[in-house]
Write an enzyme that holds these catalytic residues in place. Structure first.
Site, short mmCIF file in Angstrom:
data_model
loop_
_atom_site.label_atom_id
_atom_site.label_comp_id
_atom_site.label_asym_id
_atom_site.label_seq_id
_atom_site.Cartn_x
_atom_site.Cartn_y
_atom_site.Cartn_z
N LYS A 32 0.83 -1.28 0.05
CA LYS A 32 0.05 0.15 -0.14
C LYS A 32 0.96 1.25 -0.11
O LYS A 32 2.19 1.16 -0.11
CB LYS A 32 -1.10 0.06 1.26
CG LYS A 32 -1.77 -1.40 1.16
CD LYS A 32 -2.72 -1.37 0.07
CE LYS A 32 -3.31 -2.91 -0.28
NZ LYS A 32 -4.55 -3.23 0.56
C1 LIG Z 1 -5.40 -4.24 0.80
C2 LIG Z 1 -7.04 -4.04 0.77
C3 LIG Z 1 -7.79 -4.70 1.74
C4 LIG Z 1 -7.14 -5.41 3.03
O1 LIG Z 1 -6.23 -4.89 3.78
P1 LIG Z 1 -5.03 -6.00 4.39
O2 LIG Z 1 -4.37 -5.14 5.16
O3 LIG Z 1 -4.69 -6.80 3.27
O4 LIG Z 1 -6.17 -7.04 5.17
C5 LIG Z 1 -9.18 -4.37 1.65
N1 LIG Z 1 -9.74 -3.48 0.92
C6 LIG Z 1 -8.84 -3.11 -0.41
C7 LIG Z 1 -9.44 -2.32 -1.39
C8 LIG Z 1 -7.39 -3.38 -0.36
O5 LIG Z 1 -6.79 -2.81 -1.39
#
Ligand SMILES: *Cc1c(COP(=O)(O)O)cnc(C)c1O
Length: 411
Positions: free
Chosen positions: A198
């Site tokens: 992210k």
């Molecule tokens: C990455 C992501 C998640 C989940 O996050 P995690 O930290 O991997 O549990 C949820 N929604 C979206 C749109 C994402 O890109």
């Protein structure tokens, strides 16, 4: 941008967000981490780093409250638990998202109801959401996919008129804005992820935000086994988990947080370079961004008219992969409702709960209900992007795409 087709491009290695080549983790994170370890306090109930992250993130977002938690999935679960649906209540959402946004709905005994998306932006719209609203709708979960803000003005107008709370999934949209207001601050709750890939990362991690004191209080409690820390007569007030972030993660997150503004600006600048370098290519469309929106490009997506290229979108993707650009045609490949957990209702034992409570219409995933979703997935080509890209990397991506698209173009 002129490319000599006879001279093949010299391949270069692009930075990857899966390791140090594409992640800016260094001295700042090490110093904070060492301080956390030397303090001997690794739980956020007593330490200072997670608290500092929460204060700084709330200030960055311009909201009253932010609480850190263990994952983006935990953040979304926390948001739903705060809204507290009755078993069988419905949560309207998108089928183009991470499964971590959907399984929390089922864990809270609610039914994910999929609304269609706009095939140009890949996001839900007020129009598609309205078609999915029923008397059982308890929440709307809006994902700002790839960092491009959904049209929250219209969505909030609809949601407020029906008295339905809105959760914004901002896992891919740190720093994104509409009319100068950050996404996550438009709805009732914002959810963020600090997972490896992210905008900022601690490997795993999450944050929830809200301006509503009651929702914020319930979120704080849900992350903390609903134990009323600091209350006169604390107790475990309701069903909840331990979703706390620890101080080691918090220390790294605080260091990453200082860089967030810079990362966001770098990504938007690189995306502008990509758009300038690619917008004249036939058969491809650069991202559709509304005039009042700031897209922060978790990924940079091209919309591909498959009929125009030899081998379709897969042919073009293969051409880019041969040039070491690890693009992903079709993003998640299929709508979330085609995954076994939802399609086959694989939940708790053989109970199929909570799907057993669903209206037939709510679990009708007929293809003709989702033309935008299928079109979006068929045409999206996801290109990787991260804060370590230099101009040389961006230019390499532009030249490679021009090269491959020109060679494979059929007209
Ligand atoms: C990455 C992501 C998640 C989940 O996050 P995690 O930290 O991997 O549990 C949820 N929604 C979206 C749109 C994402 O890109």
């Amino acid at each position: 941008m002129a490319t000599d087709l006879k001279a093949p491009l010299e391949k270069i290695q692009l930075p990857s967000d899966q390791d140090a080549t594409g992640r800016e983790l260094g001295d700042d994170e090490m110093v904070a981490l060492a301080e956390a370890i030397e303090s001997g306090t690794l739980t956020s109930t007593k330490g200072k780093f997670v608290k500092r992250l929460e204060e700084e993130f709330a200030a960055y977002m311009g909201v009253e409250s932010a609480y850190a938690c263990s994952h983006g999935t935990a953040a979304l679960h926390t948001a739903l638990a705060a809204i507290d649906p009755e078993p069988g209540d419905e949560v309207i959402t998108t089928a183009i998202t991470d499964m971590g946004a959907l399984t929390p709905i089922l864990y809270q005994s609610a039914i994910p109801v999929f609304a269609d998306v706009d095939p140009l932006t890949y996001n839900l719209t007020a129009e598609t959401i309205e078609k999915a609203i029923s008397p059982k709708t308890k929440a709307i979960m809006v994902t700002h996919l790839f960092g491009n803000p959904a049209r929250m003005g219209e969505i909030m107008e609809l949601a407020r008129s029906r008295n339905i709370p809105v959760i914004e999934d901002c896992a891919q949209a740190f720093g994104a804005e509409l009319d100068g207001v950050k996404v996550g601050a438009w709805g009732d709750i914002g959810c963020f992820s600090l997972q490896q890939g992210k905008h900022i990362t601690t490997g795993e991690g999450g944050i929830v935000t809200s301006n509503d004191p009651d929702l914020a209080r319930r979120m704080y409690l849900f992350i903390n086994k609903a134990w009323g820390y600091g209350d006169a007569k604390p107790d475990h007030y309701f069903l909840a988990l331990n979703y706390r972030m620890n101080e080691l993660t918090g220390a790294v997150a605080v260091a990453q947080m200082q860089k967030l503004g810079d990362f966001v600006e770098r990504r938007t600048r690189m995306a502008a370079q990509l758009t300038a370098g690619l917008s004249d290519l036939p058969g491809l469309s650069t991202p559709a961004v509304d005039a009042n929106a700031k897209h922060t490009y978790w990924k940079y997506c091209l919309r591909v008219d498959g009929d125009k290229f030899e081998g379709g979108i897969d042919g073009l993707a293969k051409g880019l992969r041969e040039r070491d650009i690890l693009c992903a045609p079709r993003y998640i490949q299929k709508p979330a409702f085609e995954c076994q957990v939802i399609r086959d209702q694989r939940t708790f034992g053989n109970s199929r709960f909570p799907f057993t409570l669903a209206r037939p219409e709510a679990v009708d995933y007929s293809r003709d209900k989702f033309p935008g979703t299928y079109e979006a997935l068929a045409s999206v080509l996801v290109l990787p992007l991260n804060e370590k890209y230099t101009d040389q990397h961006v230019n390499y991506v532009i030249d490679s795409i021009r090269d491959a698209a020109t060679q494979l173009f059929k007209g």
